[in-house]
Design a protein around this motif. Structure first.
Motif, PDB file in Angstrom:
ATOM      1  N   ASN A  86       0.823  -1.202   0.000  1.00 27.07           N
ATOM      2  CA  ASN A  86       0.000   0.000   0.000  1.00 27.07           C
ATOM      3  C   ASN A  86       0.863   1.261   0.000  1.00 27.07           C
ATOM      4  O   ASN A  86       2.024   1.232   0.416  1.00 27.07           O
ATOM      5  CB  ASN A  86      -0.912   0.024   1.230  1.00 27.07           C
ATOM      6  CG  ASN A  86      -2.103  -0.914   1.087  1.00 27.07           C
ATOM      7  OD1 ASN A  86      -2.144  -1.722   0.168  1.00 27.07           O
ATOM      8  ND2 ASN A  86      -3.052  -0.801   1.985  1.00 27.07           N
ATOM      9  N   ILE A  87       0.286   2.348  -0.463  1.00 28.45           N
ATOM     10  CA  ILE A  87       0.929   3.658  -0.398  1.00 28.45           C
ATOM     11  C   ILE A  87       0.319   4.383   0.793  1.00 28.45           C
ATOM     12  O   ILE A  87      -0.888   4.651   0.821  1.00 28.45           O
ATOM     13  CB  ILE A  87       0.715   4.458  -1.694  1.00 28.45           C
ATOM     14  CG1 ILE A  87       1.230   3.665  -2.892  1.00 28.45           C
ATOM     15  CG2 ILE A  87       1.386   5.825  -1.594  1.00 28.45           C
ATOM     16  CD1 ILE A  87       2.702   3.330  -2.842  1.00 28.45           C
ATOM     17  N   VAL A  88       1.132   4.688   1.793  1.00 28.15           N
ATOM     18  CA  VAL A  88       0.644   5.225   3.055  1.00 28.15           C
ATOM     19  C   VAL A  88       1.237   6.603   3.292  1.00 28.15           C
ATOM     20  O   VAL A  88       2.456   6.790   3.188  1.00 28.15           O
ATOM     21  CB  VAL A  88       1.002   4.295   4.231  1.00 28.15           C
ATOM     22  CG1 VAL A  88       0.442   4.848   5.539  1.00 28.15           C
ATOM     23  CG2 VAL A  88       0.481   2.877   3.975  1.00 28.15           C
ATOM     24  N   PHE A  89       0.368   7.558   3.613  1.00 25.91           N
ATOM     25  CA  PHE A  89       0.862   8.900   3.934  1.00 25.91           C
ATOM     26  C   PHE A  89       0.196   9.413   5.197  1.00 25.91           C
ATOM     27  O   PHE A  89      -0.926   9.046   5.540  1.00 25.91           O
ATOM     28  CB  PHE A  89       0.607   9.875   2.770  1.00 25.91           C
ATOM     29  CG  PHE A  89      -0.825  10.304   2.602  1.00 25.91           C
ATOM     30  CD1 PHE A  89      -1.321  11.424   3.269  1.00 25.91           C
ATOM     31  CD2 PHE A  89      -1.687   9.597   1.778  1.00 25.91           C
ATOM     32  CE1 PHE A  89      -2.638  11.821   3.122  1.00 25.91           C
ATOM     33  CE2 PHE A  89      -3.011   9.983   1.620  1.00 25.91           C
ATOM     34  CZ  PHE A  89      -3.488  11.102   2.291  1.00 25.91           C
ATOM     35  N   SER A  90       0.915  10.266   5.919  1.00 27.24           N
ATOM     36  CA  SER A  90       0.325  11.001   7.035  1.00 27.24           C
ATOM     37  C   SER A  90       0.193  12.453   6.621  1.00 27.24           C
ATOM     38  O   SER A  90       1.019  12.980   5.878  1.00 27.24           O
ATOM     39  CB  SER A  90       1.184  10.877   8.295  1.00 27.24           C
ATOM     40  OG  SER A  90       2.387  11.608   8.174  1.00 27.24           O
ATOM     41  N   TYR A  91      -0.874  13.072   7.117  1.00 29.07           N
ATOM     42  CA  TYR A  91      -1.119  14.495   6.832  1.00 29.07           C
ATOM     43  C   TYR A  91      -1.176  15.191   8.192  1.00 29.07           C
ATOM     44  O   TYR A  91      -2.035  14.874   9.012  1.00 29.07           O
ATOM     45  CB  TYR A  91      -2.436  14.655   6.080  1.00 29.07           C
ATOM     46  CG  TYR A  91      -2.702  16.055   5.569  1.00 29.07           C
ATOM     47  CD1 TYR A  91      -2.545  16.349   4.222  1.00 29.07           C
ATOM     48  CD2 TYR A  91      -3.125  17.069   6.431  1.00 29.07           C
ATOM     49  CE1 TYR A  91      -2.790  17.633   3.736  1.00 29.07           C
ATOM     50  CE2 TYR A  91      -3.367  18.344   5.953  1.00 29.07           C
ATOM     51  CZ  TYR A  91      -3.204  18.620   4.610  1.00 29.07           C
ATOM     52  OH  TYR A  91      -3.441  19.890   4.137  1.00 29.07           O
ATOM     53  N   GLN A  92      -0.241  16.128   8.454  1.00 25.25           N
ATOM     54  CA  GLN A  92      -0.109  16.671   9.799  1.00 25.25           C
ATOM     55  C   GLN A  92       0.073  18.188   9.803  1.00 25.25           C
ATOM     56  O   GLN A  92       0.656  18.758   8.876  1.00 25.25           O
ATOM     57  CB  GLN A  92       1.094  16.026  10.496  1.00 25.25           C
ATOM     58  CG  GLN A  92       0.981  14.513  10.616  1.00 25.25           C
ATOM     59  CD  GLN A  92       2.178  13.901  11.297  1.00 25.25           C
ATOM     60  OE1 GLN A  92       3.035  13.330  10.645  1.00 25.25           O
ATOM     61  NE2 GLN A  92       2.237  14.034  12.614  1.00 25.25           N
ATOM     62  N   GLY A  93      -0.404  18.809  10.877  1.00 21.72           N
ATOM     63  CA  GLY A  93      -0.140  20.214  11.120  1.00 21.72           C
ATOM     64  C   GLY A  93       1.044  20.383  12.048  1.00 21.72           C
ATOM     65  O   GLY A  93       1.626  19.403  12.522  1.00 21.72           O
ATOM     66  N   ASP A  94       1.390  21.643  12.353  1.00 24.27           N
ATOM     67  CA  ASP A  94       2.587  21.898  13.144  1.00 24.27           C
ATOM     68  C   ASP A  94       2.455  21.426  14.585  1.00 24.27           C
ATOM     69  O   ASP A  94       3.434  21.010  15.198  1.00 24.27           O
ATOM     70  CB  ASP A  94       2.970  23.382  13.102  1.00 24.27           C
ATOM     71  CG  ASP A  94       1.764  24.290  13.053  1.00 24.27           C
ATOM     72  OD1 ASP A  94       0.879  24.139  13.909  1.00 24.27           O
ATOM     73  OD2 ASP A  94       1.700  25.144  12.159  1.00 24.27           O
ATOM     74  N   GLY A  95       1.258  21.467  15.155  1.00 29.85           N
ATOM     75  CA  GLY A  95       1.080  20.959  16.507  1.00 29.85           C
ATOM     76  C   GLY A  95       1.156  19.448  16.548  1.00 29.85           C
ATOM     77  O   GLY A  95       1.858  18.855  17.379  1.00 29.85           O
ATOM     78  N   ASP A  96       0.438  18.799  15.643  1.00 32.46           N
ATOM     79  CA  ASP A  96       0.400  17.339  15.587  1.00 32.46           C
ATOM     80  C   ASP A  96       1.784  16.770  15.326  1.00 32.46           C
ATOM     81  O   ASP A  96       2.183  15.778  15.936  1.00 32.46           O
ATOM     82  CB  ASP A  96      -0.575  16.899  14.496  1.00 32.46           C
ATOM     83  CG  ASP A  96      -0.869  15.406  14.532  1.00 32.46           C
ATOM     84  OD1 ASP A  96      -1.753  15.011  15.303  1.00 32.46           O
ATOM     85  OD2 ASP A  96      -0.211  14.667  13.784  1.00 32.46           O
ATOM     86  N   LEU A  97       2.550  17.411  14.444  1.00 29.55           N
ATOM     87  CA  LEU A  97       3.841  16.862  14.049  1.00 29.55           C
ATOM     88  C   LEU A  97       4.984  17.332  14.935  1.00 29.55           C
ATOM     89  O   LEU A  97       5.824  16.530  15.347  1.00 29.55           O
ATOM     90  CB  LEU A  97       4.129  17.224  12.587  1.00 29.55           C
ATOM     91  CG  LEU A  97       5.432  16.689  11.986  1.00 29.55           C
ATOM     92  CD1 LEU A  97       5.233  16.330  10.514  1.00 29.55           C
ATOM     93  CD2 LEU A  97       6.556  17.719  12.101  1.00 29.55           C
ATOM     94  N   ALA A  98       5.036  18.619  15.244  1.00 27.77           N
ATOM     95  CA  ALA A  98       6.234  19.188  15.864  1.00 27.77           C
ATOM     96  C   ALA A  98       6.102  19.471  17.351  1.00 27.77           C
ATOM     97  O   ALA A  98       7.056  19.932  17.971  1.00 27.77           O
ATOM     98  CB  ALA A  98       6.616  20.489  15.141  1.00 27.77           C
TER      99      ALA A  98
END
Length: 254
Positions: A86-98
């Motif tokens: 599968n092709i898997v991606f995460s989509y994140q904002g600055d709070g969620d990621l950093a």
């Protein structure tokens, strides 16, 4: 009359909940165009974050899973390891990621997990009311920094691409924007490159996109575009910070 542009199939035909002038809608469309052009919709899995893009599954016409706040890369890692085809991606904002997700993103990158990360950086917490984020620039006023972010109290904003590009497992890291038509084109090329890295089974890839947030910047949509150009880009330079792909054949024209 010949139709030359329309909604790409991976993007649902639904009203948006995003504020007027927000960059998320543009990024969503580019993401879906790339998935459809590669013909990978039936094997794509997106991981939605906690943040403004928490409702990504309302817009994306492919499989999407939800993750606890900041754990998006961990869920993506599990998905990819369980279903490597599968092709898997995460989509994140600055709070969620950093912020809450700092450990998750750093270790996923260091391990070279074969996932793609799309990081929408608008330098502020959007969904929870406009608080200071790890990427809030020095001097920027937010709900929790009403006098502006002070370096002596909170340090400098975290530059995610520069940080993650130090790890051997990261094969592609680029920062783009969506405030002009040319930058929209460059962002799409960067997304293509990032997904190609995963399709070639090379390792971890990330595209950081500077995204407008007129509501919590206290600006209208037009002046938010100027803010990206005049304030954000000097703090977060655009470009490719790492390209260790070798096999990938999609280039980002800087």
């Amino acid at each position: 009359m010949k139709k030359v542009f329309g909604r790409t199939p991976s993007l649902y035909d639904v009203p948006t909940h995003y504020c007027g002038g927000c960059g998320h809608g543009i990024i969503h469309r580019l993401l879906c165009e790339v998935i459809d052009e590669f013909g990978i919709r039936e094997r794509t899995v997106g991981i939605a974050p906690v943040g403004c893009a928490v409702l990504g599954y309302d817009y994306w016409n492919f499989d999407v899973s939800e993750a606890a706040h900041g754990r998006t890369p961990a869920v993506a890692t599990g998905m990819k390891r369980a279903r490597p085809g599968n092709i898997v991606f995460s989509y994140q904002g600055d709070g969620d990621l950093a912020a809450i997700g700092t450990a998750e993103i750093i270790h996923a990158a260091n391990r070279g997990e074969k996932i793609t990360v799309i990081f929408a950086n608008n330098t502020v917490y959007g969904m929870t009311g406009g608080q200071m984020a790890p990427t809030t620039i020095v001097g920027q006023k937010t709900l929790t920094s009403p006098l502006g972010r002070k370096q002596e109290d909170f340090g400098q904003p975290i530059k995610v691409c520069e940080l993650l590009s130090q790890f051997n497992g990261v094969k592609y890291a680029a920062r783009t924007a969506v405030h002009t038509p040319l930058d929209v084109i460059k962002t799409k090329k960067a997304l293509k490159k990032a997904f190609q890295v995963q399709m070639d089974n090379l390792g971890f890839s990330i595209v950081e996109v500077l995204s407008q947030c007129p509501t919590y910047w206290g600006l209208d949509a037009v002046h938010a575009v100027d803010y990206v150009k005049n304030v954000l880009i000097p703090s977060f330079p655009l470009g490719v910070f790492k390209d260790d792909t070798h096999k990938s054949n999609v280039e980002l024209n800087r």
